[in-house]
Design a protein around this motif. Structure first.
Motif, PDB file in Angstrom:
ATOM      1  N   SER A 109       3.280  -7.436  -2.289  1.00  0.00           N
ATOM      2  CA  SER A 109       2.346  -6.659  -1.482  1.00  0.00           C
ATOM      3  C   SER A 109       3.061  -6.037  -0.290  1.00  0.00           C
ATOM      4  O   SER A 109       2.850  -4.869   0.035  1.00  0.00           O
ATOM      5  CB  SER A 109       1.213  -7.552  -0.977  1.00  0.00           C
ATOM      6  N   LEU A 113       3.347  -2.066   0.252  1.00  0.00           N
ATOM      7  CA  LEU A 113       2.763  -1.469   1.442  1.00  0.00           C
ATOM      8  C   LEU A 113       3.825  -0.699   2.229  1.00  0.00           C
ATOM      9  O   LEU A 113       3.586   0.418   2.712  1.00  0.00           O
ATOM     10  CB  LEU A 113       2.146  -2.573   2.307  1.00  0.00           C
ATOM     11  N   THR A 117       3.521   3.434   2.631  1.00  0.00           N
ATOM     12  CA  THR A 117       3.313   4.004   3.962  1.00  0.00           C
ATOM     13  C   THR A 117       4.617   4.410   4.620  1.00  0.00           C
ATOM     14  O   THR A 117       4.605   5.086   5.636  1.00  0.00           O
ATOM     15  CB  THR A 117       2.622   2.981   4.881  1.00  0.00           C
ATOM     16  N   ALA A 121       5.651  -3.167   7.032  1.00  0.00           N
ATOM     17  CA  ALA A 121       4.456  -3.809   6.498  1.00  0.00           C
ATOM     18  C   ALA A 121       4.445  -5.288   6.824  1.00  0.00           C
ATOM     19  O   ALA A 121       5.493  -5.929   6.900  1.00  0.00           O
ATOM     20  CB  ALA A 121       4.390  -3.621   4.983  1.00  0.00           C
ATOM     21  N   THR A 322      -2.157   6.366   5.671  1.00  0.00           N
ATOM     22  CA  THR A 322      -1.854   4.962   5.931  1.00  0.00           C
ATOM     23  C   THR A 322      -3.096   4.094   5.766  1.00  0.00           C
ATOM     24  O   THR A 322      -3.054   3.028   5.142  1.00  0.00           O
ATOM     25  CB  THR A 322      -1.298   4.789   7.356  1.00  0.00           C
ATOM     26  N   SER A 325      -3.837   3.542   2.152  1.00  0.00           N
ATOM     27  CA  SER A 325      -2.926   2.598   1.507  1.00  0.00           C
ATOM     28  C   SER A 325      -3.250   1.169   1.892  1.00  0.00           C
ATOM     29  O   SER A 325      -3.294   0.263   1.048  1.00  0.00           O
ATOM     30  CB  SER A 325      -1.476   2.912   1.898  1.00  0.00           C
ATOM     31  N   VAL A 326      -3.471   0.958   3.186  1.00  0.00           N
ATOM     32  CA  VAL A 326      -3.777  -0.396   3.649  1.00  0.00           C
ATOM     33  C   VAL A 326      -5.050  -0.899   2.979  1.00  0.00           C
ATOM     34  O   VAL A 326      -5.119  -2.030   2.499  1.00  0.00           O
ATOM     35  CB  VAL A 326      -3.923  -0.435   5.182  1.00  0.00           C
ATOM     36  N   VAL A 329      -4.370  -1.763  -0.799  1.00  0.00           N
ATOM     37  CA  VAL A 329      -3.624  -3.006  -1.025  1.00  0.00           C
ATOM     38  C   VAL A 329      -4.478  -4.212  -0.648  1.00  0.00           C
ATOM     39  O   VAL A 329      -4.493  -5.224  -1.354  1.00  0.00           O
ATOM     40  CB  VAL A 329      -2.297  -3.005  -0.235  1.00  0.00           C
TER      41      VAL A 329
END
Lengths: 340, 340
Positions: A109, A113, A117, A121, A322, A325-326, A329
DNA sequence: GTTGGCACTCACCCTGGATGAGTGCCAGTC
DNA sequence: GACTGGCACTCATCCAGGGTGAGTGCCAAC
């Protein structure tokens, strides 16, 4: 006070600055965006935005850059939700599906991440105290030495070595093991502790001291706060991408990132799952990170968050991307950990 | 060809350069060291050393800096063994004694090493395949679902979920668990695999398929090479201490450090425990790290190394001190992991 | 073999002028 | 009243050029 066009100007400034890393002037702005007005008009709007504190000039004869307050407005009102491409979704799923255990899930992960991004991360390991018990095992290491193993539904494994004053027989251990598991399995660790406390009384008086030692150690393992403090970090190389003057401040930033406890504070204040929290510049409660922004989200079920994950980047970042994406995930991790 | 004084000059150059980060000239050298000769004489020696390739000039009118070859000679012949101060020894012991489990030992070792050497520290988790089995546990998750847990003497825990085609009864599982443990406990994992392979035959024909599935999965866990690839890194903030022109190359270095597989290759070539390996500049087999030096040591018993740890720093580093720290931490970890 | 003297090199620093992007203001236009 | 074009002004950045000094290599003398 802030009409539609001024907001458009602000949005354009943020987008251009994120893109080019350079202060953006009035001419460049009308060239790159269909604002339908002349540079002079934009200049007036800029003056107003500066008056309100949304943008600033690095020096007199330079273009404008957004302030923290400007980014805040951008995030709150202007940033359209930008869904991930299907290719990105696929990448997340296939890469993370390959994980074999919890460590692997967390490591992957973090990597994912960081890659999505292109920033630093951070993923917190699932909180121990809020997980549920899957199994407790007692392994005899010697006559008076015992290894306690706790396995949670999220796949975390905790272990402790206990010394007992007198030897505990196999029968007693077997009995105790069975009792513990019937009582605890499926319970959250915080609740399991109270159940454990009642166990010694159900044993013969003679056995109680030994049982008490064991359940006591187990209760300690159940509530060990240090175990909640584990995090994984990835993509630190992206710090250098911040660029320019940021390179100077890499040092304190790297140091802050190594202070895991600090990180958890930063992440910890995120709100409920499926919501993405953004903290920008001065809103970040850490001295060395006031030039960064933190985008984070909790993961876990809606009612009960297991942990937090997110990214740290320059305030000049692609917020819509961003955040998407966050969120993606976090959702994946939530789902993955909920069904073991 | 290289008389005693020339070696002294080289040693002085290395020490001063490590200290000041600046090319060292002949005058500064005689000022700071009792060489008993004049700058002019030193210049002659320097010319000879440069001729041989031990030192070089960044540009015509600058002082000399050691080359990789110069550092190599320094390490091989000139560096006195510098024992740690008793305060440092105490710090190592007390800090690392506080570790509660394997993760903690590794994390603390990394921190300690980074702090002692003020460089980037790397610690490999103990190799799975070379550890010995402490306990194997089979946890039923459902009628045809089983969780395998492997605990090694070094404290590593590996787990796998197995789906069996038919349900395995409690009696069978208990029997199998007991059989596995009698056969495997104390064995190294590599050896345990062969023992496991023989187990199915000892069961009734009907049960063999299920048993075979389980032992098969366990054998896989015993030999999973990916599990040998775990490392912990710390002190990356020290990269910025490399200073000056190094800051430019931080990026590729951080990237290289995130490639754990690469790191293990670098560390992996270290020789036996209690020996410290030093690789300098061009000797480092990685493109992005040719301006660094790696000081590493294996840990584990003398006969059987469990893993490697070390630091990565600029070629301009305090070799005697770094080597002493690496050796000390490696010794501690060896001892700590050998008695669980 | 060692030393002092001397000419030479060249990175580094400082200065000053040219350049140009960008601004603020103002008068004029719709 | 809002928008626009024009214009003077500011100031960071770039570049060239001269001065400075640390350090060297060489050579003649001890």
């Amino acid at each position: 006070m802030l009409d539609e066009r001024k907001l458009s100007v602000l949005r354009a400034i943020v987008e251009d600055y994120v893109d080019t890393r350079e202060p953006v002037g009035s001419r460049a702005l009308v060239d790159r965006h269909q604002l339908g007005v002349s540079p002079a008009t934009v200049r007036n709007d800029m003056a107003a935005l500066e008056e309100e504190g949304f943008i600033a000039q690095p020096h007199t004869s330079a273009g404008r850059i957004p302030t923290d307050k400007g980014y805040r407005l951008f995030v709150d009102r202007l940033a359209g939700v930008q869904p991930l491409s299907s290719a990105e979704r696929r990448a997340i799923t296939t890469f993370l599906d390959g994980a074999v255990d919890l460590d692997d899930v967390v490591q992957r992960s973090v990597r994912m991440l960081a890659q999505l991004t292109r920033q630093v991360a951070i993923v917190q390991y699932p909180s121990l105290t809020r997980s549920t018990v899957r199994h407790v095992e007692l392994v005899s290491l010697g006559p008076t030495r015992l290894l306690l193993v706790l396995i949670t539904s999220t796949g975390r494994v905790e272990q402790r070595v206990v010394e007992t004053s007198v030897a505990a027989g196999d029968a007693l251990l077997g009995d105790l093991r069975a009792r513990i598991n019937t009582v605890c399995i499926g319970e959250r660790l915080v609740d399991g502790v109270t159940k454990l406390a009642e166990i010694p009384q159900t044993f013969a008086v003679n056995d109680r001291p030994v049982v008490h030692t064991i359940t006591g150690a187990l209760m300690e393992a159940f509530t060990d706060e240090r175990s909640d403090e584990r995090v994984a970090i990835g993509g630190t190389a992206n710090l250098t991408r911040f660029g320019d003057d940021f390179d100077r401040s890499i040092r304190p930033m790297l140091e802050a990132l190594e202070e895991h406890v600090v990180l958890l504070q930063l992440l910890g204040e995120a709100t409920s799952p499926s919501l993405v929290t953004v903290r920008i510049g001065s809103e970040v409660p850490h001295e060395d990170l006031t030039r960064t922004a933190i985008v984070s989200s909790r993961y876990g079920s809606d009612v009960d968050a297991l942990g937090t994950l997110g990214v740290v980047g320059p305030t000049r970042m692609d917020y819509p991307g961003t955040m998407a994406s966050v969120r993606a995930v976090a959702r994946y991790v939530s789902q993955r950990l909920s069904d073991g």
